[in-house]
Design a protein around this motif. Structure first.
Motif, PDB file in Angstrom:
ATOM      1  N   GLY A 167     -13.580   9.705   4.444  1.00 17.63           N
ATOM      2  CA  GLY A 167     -14.839   9.253   5.157  1.00 17.63           C
ATOM      3  C   GLY A 167     -15.446   7.645   5.145  1.00 17.63           C
ATOM      4  O   GLY A 167     -16.138   8.104   4.194  1.00 17.63           O
ATOM      5  N   PRO A 168     -16.415   7.819   6.513  1.00 16.61           N
ATOM      6  CA  PRO A 168     -16.839   6.728   6.491  1.00 16.61           C
ATOM      7  C   PRO A 168     -18.857   6.805   5.833  1.00 16.61           C
ATOM      8  O   PRO A 168     -19.054   8.706   5.747  1.00 16.61           O
ATOM      9  CB  PRO A 168     -16.834   6.328   7.280  1.00 16.61           C
ATOM     10  CG  PRO A 168     -16.800   7.742   8.473  1.00 16.61           C
ATOM     11  CD  PRO A 168     -15.751   8.436   8.252  1.00 16.61           C
ATOM     12  N   GLY A 173     -20.112  10.840   8.780  1.00 15.25           N
ATOM     13  CA  GLY A 173     -18.952  10.900   7.761  1.00 15.25           C
ATOM     14  C   GLY A 173     -19.395  11.967   6.442  1.00 15.25           C
ATOM     15  O   GLY A 173     -18.749  12.638   6.739  1.00 15.25           O
ATOM     16  N   THR A 194     -16.900   5.272   3.003  1.00 15.63           N
ATOM     17  CA  THR A 194     -16.403   4.024   2.703  1.00 15.63           C
ATOM     18  C   THR A 194     -17.166   3.102   3.622  1.00 15.63           C
ATOM     19  O   THR A 194     -18.003   3.924   4.168  1.00 15.63           O
ATOM     20  CB  THR A 194     -15.099   3.806   3.331  1.00 15.63           C
ATOM     21  OG1 THR A 194     -14.905   4.227   4.617  1.00 15.63           O
ATOM     22  CG2 THR A 194     -14.178   3.962   2.647  1.00 15.63           C
ATOM     23  N   TRP A 196     -18.911   2.093   6.305  1.00 12.72           N
ATOM     24  CA  TRP A 196     -19.223   1.699   7.732  1.00 12.72           C
ATOM     25  C   TRP A 196     -20.427   0.759   8.760  1.00 12.72           C
ATOM     26  O   TRP A 196     -21.056   0.746   7.528  1.00 12.72           O
ATOM     27  CB  TRP A 196     -19.323   2.961   8.389  1.00 12.72           C
ATOM     28  CG  TRP A 196     -19.590   2.950   9.829  1.00 12.72           C
ATOM     29  CD1 TRP A 196     -19.978   3.640  10.458  1.00 12.72           C
ATOM     30  CD2 TRP A 196     -17.696   4.025  10.587  1.00 12.72           C
ATOM     31  NE1 TRP A 196     -19.968   3.838  11.920  1.00 12.72           N
ATOM     32  CE2 TRP A 196     -18.781   4.231  11.498  1.00 12.72           C
ATOM     33  CE3 TRP A 196     -17.134   2.941  10.183  1.00 12.72           C
ATOM     34  CZ2 TRP A 196     -17.300   4.200  12.319  1.00 12.72           C
ATOM     35  CZ3 TRP A 196     -15.890   3.962  10.434  1.00 12.72           C
ATOM     36  CH2 TRP A 196     -15.889   4.252  12.446  1.00 12.72           C
ATOM     37  N   TYR A 221     -12.358   9.711  10.453  1.00  8.86           N
ATOM     38  CA  TYR A 221     -12.389   8.218  10.912  1.00  8.86           C
ATOM     39  C   TYR A 221     -11.854   7.668  12.643  1.00  8.86           C
ATOM     40  O   TYR A 221     -10.832   7.593  12.753  1.00  8.86           O
ATOM     41  CB  TYR A 221     -11.391   6.764  10.046  1.00  8.86           C
ATOM     42  CG  TYR A 221     -11.120   6.970   9.022  1.00  8.86           C
ATOM     43  CD1 TYR A 221     -12.738   5.662   8.775  1.00  8.86           C
ATOM     44  CD2 TYR A 221     -10.714   7.109   7.434  1.00  8.86           C
ATOM     45  CE1 TYR A 221     -13.246   5.513   7.379  1.00  8.86           C
ATOM     46  CE2 TYR A 221     -11.686   6.902   6.521  1.00  8.86           C
ATOM     47  CZ  TYR A 221     -12.300   6.496   5.859  1.00  8.86           C
ATOM     48  OH  TYR A 221     -12.705   5.706   4.734  1.00  8.86           O
ATOM     49  N   ALA A 225     -10.675   2.343  12.599  1.00  9.78           N
ATOM     50  CA  ALA A 225     -10.445   2.871  11.076  1.00  9.78           C
ATOM     51  C   ALA A 225      -9.165   4.154  11.422  1.00  9.78           C
ATOM     52  O   ALA A 225      -8.688   3.883   9.790  1.00  9.78           O
ATOM     53  CB  ALA A 225     -11.722   3.043  10.872  1.00  9.78           C
ATOM     54  N   GLY A 226      -9.191   4.796  12.294  1.00 13.21           N
ATOM     55  CA  GLY A 226      -8.623   5.835  12.948  1.00 13.21           C
ATOM     56  C   GLY A 226      -6.693   5.235  12.430  1.00 13.21           C
ATOM     57  O   GLY A 226      -6.136   5.569  11.546  1.00 13.21           O
ATOM     58  N   PHE A 229      -6.128   3.343   9.132  1.00 10.47           N
ATOM     59  CA  PHE A 229      -5.560   4.193   8.123  1.00 10.47           C
ATOM     60  C   PHE A 229      -4.424   4.701   7.184  1.00 10.47           C
ATOM     61  O   PHE A 229      -3.931   5.273   6.829  1.00 10.47           O
ATOM     62  CB  PHE A 229      -7.031   5.619   8.356  1.00 10.47           C
ATOM     63  CG  PHE A 229      -7.080   6.555   6.608  1.00 10.47           C
ATOM     64  CD1 PHE A 229      -8.194   5.854   5.689  1.00 10.47           C
ATOM     65  CD2 PHE A 229      -6.582   7.808   6.589  1.00 10.47           C
ATOM     66  CE1 PHE A 229      -7.251   7.204   4.149  1.00 10.47           C
ATOM     67  CE2 PHE A 229      -5.960   8.752   6.248  1.00 10.47           C
ATOM     68  CZ  PHE A 229      -6.546   8.371   4.230  1.00 10.47           C
ATOM     69  N   THR A 246      -7.203  16.068   9.136  1.00 10.51           N
ATOM     70  CA  THR A 246      -8.023  15.676   9.638  1.00 10.51           C
ATOM     71  C   THR A 246      -8.988  15.842  10.826  1.00 10.51           C
ATOM     72  O   THR A 246      -8.367  17.104  11.422  1.00 10.51           O
ATOM     73  CB  THR A 246      -7.474  14.209  10.953  1.00 10.51           C
ATOM     74  OG1 THR A 246      -8.628  13.361  10.921  1.00 10.51           O
ATOM     75  CG2 THR A 246      -6.276  14.454  11.548  1.00 10.51           C
ATOM     76  N   THR A 249      -9.439  12.197  13.520  1.00 13.78           N
ATOM     77  CA  THR A 249      -8.776   9.870  14.064  1.00 13.78           C
ATOM     78  C   THR A 249      -7.836  10.481  14.899  1.00 13.78           C
ATOM     79  O   THR A 249      -7.723   8.669  15.001  1.00 13.78           O
ATOM     80  CB  THR A 249      -8.051  10.290  12.090  1.00 13.78           C
ATOM     81  OG1 THR A 249      -9.309  10.421  11.034  1.00 13.78           O
ATOM     82  CG2 THR A 249      -6.568   9.552  11.827  1.00 13.78           C
TER      83      THR A 249
END
Length: 391
Positions: A167-168, A173, A194, A196, A221, A225-226, A229, A246, A249
Motif C-alpha cells: 500500500g501507499p 495506507g 510505497t 505516495w 491503492y 494507482a489502483g 497496480f 483488496t 482499489t
C-alpha cells in the motif's frame, strides 16, 4: 405612543417569530480534490452532494443551503488553508468532505479551535476515532482500518495462511495495512509501503511478493494507482499464481479503466450500489439519470449521507445553529435514511455498520459492474473507540 407601538411590535415578534429567523441560510464549506488526476473522486463527491441537496429541495427546514467548494489539490497544507478560509472568512456552519487522511489531519485544528462541525465523508484516520475524537467531528464513512479488517476476516474464511501486504506510505495506507493485519489470523510474510502519490511503478514490490511466495496479496491503492497496480499485477504473471484481495482499489470510477483485470479480485466495502433499501435505490437511480453513463461510487454515497446528517441537526434546532450541543446530540442519533441502510454511531462518532464482500461481474448487457456477494461482518465498531475520551 410611538414607544408603545414599537414595544408592542417587539412583543409580537418575540411571540410569533420562529427560531428559523435567526439564520438566513445554512452555510457549508466543502473541501475535496477538484484538480489533477484524483479530481474524478472529488467531482463524484460533489455530484452526490448536489443530488442530496436536490432531494431535500435545497433547503433545510425553512433555510436555504449555501455551499462553498474548495480544492485541496491533494496537499495537506492547502487543505488546512482552505479550511481556515472557509471558517474565518466565509463563516461556514459546517465543513464537509476530505478524501485524504493526511489532508484531514492537517485541517482538524481550525475546526476544533472554533468548534465548527467537521464531517468527513471519506478520510478516516485512526486518530479521529481515538485520541483526537471530538464532539465536533463526525464521519459518514468509516475509520480506515474497518474495511481492510473485514477483508482480513474474509481471507481467514478462504483459508489463507500467509499474506503479503502492499500500500501507499501515508496515513490511510498505514491504517489499511494495519487493519488487515489486525484480523488476519495467518502470517504476514512481507509488507511494502510505497511513495505516495507519485509512485506508479510497482514492479519492485511485486517481485518481492513473488519471492515471498504467499498464499495471497492484499493491496490498497485508490484511483489511478489502483488501475496501474492491477495492470502490473497481471503483466507480472501473478494474477494466475497468487490471489489478490483488496480494499478501495476497485470502484465505479476505476472499473471502466481496469476492465477484465478486475475480475476475480474481491473487495470489502460498507456500501455497494445494489444494496436493497429505498434510499439507496433512489440515490443510484437519480444519480444515473442526472449523470448519464455514470454510476455513483462509495465516495459519493458517503457524501450523499452527509446532507441527511446535517439536515437532521438543523431541523432539530429549528434553524438556530447556535445550539451546538443540541445539534450534536441529534447527529449522534444517525436519525436519517442512509443509503447504506440502518447504522448507529459509536461514542467517537464513527459509524457502527455492516461490511460487505463485493465482486466484479458482467451484467446481462455484458458490462462489468460491482455486486454485493455476502455480508462479511455485521455492526462492526472500529478498534480505536476505547481510546476516545470525548470532551
Amino acid at each position: 405612543m410611538k414607544k408603545s407601538m414599537v414595544a408592542a411590535g417587539a412583543i409580537l415578534a418575540l411571540a410569533a417569530g420562529p427560531a428559523w429567523a435567526q439564520n438566513k441560510s445554512v452555510k457549508i464549506g466543502f473541501v475535496s480534490t477538484f484538480s489533477g488526476p484524483t479530481a474524478v473522486i472529488g467531482n463524484d463527491m460533489r455530484n452526490s452532494f448536489e443530488l442530496a441537496l436536490d432531494h431535500i429541495g435545497r433547503k433545510m427546514g425553512d433555510l436555504p443551503v449555501e455551499v462553498i467548494y474548495e480544492d485541496d489539490q491533494q496537499k495537506p497544507e492547502v487543505g488546512k488553508q482552505k479550511t481556515e478560509k472557509l471558517i474565518e472568512s466565509d463563516k461556514v456552519d459546517f465543513v464537509v468532505g476530505f478524501i485524504w487522511s493526511n489532508v484531514l489531519l492537517a485541517s482538524l485544528k481550525p475546526a476544533l479551535d472554533t468548534k465548527t462541525f467537521l464531517i468527513t465523508t471519506n478520510a478516516g484516520p485512526h486518530q479521529i476515532a481515538g485520541t483526537l475524537c471530538s464532539p465536533y467531528i463526525f464521519s459518514t464513512s468509516w475509520q480506515n482500518d474497518q474495511t481492510p479488517q473485514a477483508m482480513g476476516h474474509y481471507m481467514n474464511q478462504k483459508g489463507v495462511k500467509t499474506a503479503f501486504l502492499i500500500g501507499p506510505n501515508y496515513a490511510a495506507g498505514k491504517d489499511m495495512l494495519g487493519g488487515v493485519a489486525s484480523t488476519f489470523k495467518g502470517t504476514i510474510v512481507g509488507q511494502e509501503l510505497t511513495k505516495w502519490p507519485d509512485q506508479l511503478d510497482f514492479s519492485a514490490e511485486l517481485s518481492k511478493a513473488r519471492a515471498a511466495k504467499p498464499d495471497a496479496i492484499f493491496v490498497f491503492y485508490p484511483g489511478a494507482a489502483g488501475v496501474q497496480f492491477l495492470t502490473q499485477y497481471a503483466q507480472s504473471g501473478l494474477k494466475g499464481q497468487i490471489p489478490l484481495y483488496t480494499a478501495f482499489t476497485i470502484d465505479e470510477l476505476s472499473l471502466p479503466r481496469q476492465g477484465d483485470l478486475a475480475l476475480g479480485v474481491p473487495g470489502a466495502q460498507q456500501w455497494v450500489n445494489d444494496l436493497p433499501n429505498d434510499a439507496n435505490k433512489k440515490f443510484v437511480g437519480d444519480y444515473q439519470k442526472k449523470h448519464p453513463g455514470l454510476s455513483p461510487t462509495f465516495y459519493g454515497a458517503q457524501t450523499y449521507d452527509a446532507i441527511g446528517l446535517i439536515n437532521s441537526a438543523v431541523v432539530a434546532v429549528k434553524g438556530d445553529l447556535t445550539k451546538k450541543d443540541e445539534m450534536r446530540k441529534e447527529m449522534e442519533k444517525a436519525n436519517f435514511k442512509s443509503v447504506r441502510g440502518n447504522f448507529k454511531y459509536g461514542k467517537n462518532h464513527i459509524p457502527i455498520q455492516n461490511f460487505y464482500l463485493q465482486d466484479v461481474v458482467k451484467n446481462a448487457e455484458g458490462k462489468l459492474v460491482l455486486k454485493t456477494v455476502a455480508t462479511i461482518v455485521e455492526n462492526n465498531q472500529d478498534r480505536f473507540v476505547n481510546e476516545c475520551n470525548m470532551n
